[in-house]
Design an enzyme around this catalytic site. Structure first.
Site: not given
Ligand code: DX5
Ligand code: ZN
Length: 222
Positions: A8, A32, A34, A36, A65, A67, A136, A174, A176, A197
């Protein structure tokens, strides 16, 4: 299909997206992205125009993804733009079956995501039209949060559901996901791993992708 890694870019240098994707492009199965909207989650990232522009510069398939509120209206556009996979949240959709059908009709794989508090019974209806279940493992909205190990039973349940289906449904995790958590996810039956991360905070993101893949492969159930 086997183990797949989907880095991501959420915590990468967003001013330089194509270059950030290029750092993992030779080893990643997906990138990936994200999306939002500051409604479904309390954060705002990028949307269709940015992804359309990015797609002109990358070769790895896009794993979008969403959101966002009202995926019924917005999700098919990401498939039409050329994303390989488009995942929406069941909590946000008025008609999840129709969203999944529309994504497929526009040429992408259809994914359905559940927040930590959402039971998999909520996706029973949409399963026949689903190519991937996204569990998630943090509350959606931000990268860099701690992995929620209490989601592992849900990953196992998703794997059971996927195995029982006539079609090939992938199970994505997805949030952590990194060297300390990916093995548990893989052992629980996940096969597509998003890592933000963990990958982009590493001095060599491509090496980290390969490390994650090796850990997941070794921990995978036969
Ligand atoms: C969070 C996102 C994830 C995020 C994951 O809402 O959907 O895709 O980028 O990032 P890490 O791997 O740092 O948790
Ligand atoms: Zn995501």
């Amino acid at each position: 299909m086997g183990i797949q890694i989907s880095p991501s870019v959420l915590n990468a240098d967003l001013s330089n997206l194509a270059a950030e994707v290029a750092r993992v492009e030779s080893v990643a199965d997906w990138i990936h992205l994200d999306v939002m909207d500051n409604q479904f989650v309390p954060n705002l990232t990028f949307g269709l125009p940015v992804i359309e522009a990015l797609l002109r510069h990358i070769t790895v398939p896009a794993d979008c993804h969403l959101m966002i509120a009202d995926p019924d209206r917005w999700a098919p556009g990401y498939a039409e733009a050329g994303a390989g996979s488009v995942t929406f949240h069941v909590e946000a959709a008025a008609n999840p079956r129709m969203v999944a059908k529309d994504i497929r009709a526009a040429g992408a794989r259809a994914g359905v995501a559940v927040k930590p508090g959402t039971s998999l019974t909520e996706i029973a209806d949409v399963l026949p039209f689903t190519d991937m279940i996204l569990i998630m493992t943090v509350e959606p909205g931000f990268g860099g949060q701690a992995f929620m190990a209490d989601m592992l039973p849900k990953v196992r349940e998703a794997r059971r559901i996927a195995d029982a289906a006539d079609v090939d449904i992938w199970v994505q995790v997805d949030g952590g996901v990194g060297p300390d958590s990916i093995e548990q996810c893989s052992a629980a039956g996940a096969d597509v791993f998003v890592a933000g991360s963990a990958v982009y905070r590493d001095p060599d993101p491509a090496v980290m992708v390969e490390q994650l893949r090796a850990l997941a492969e070794n921990a995978a159930r036969p």
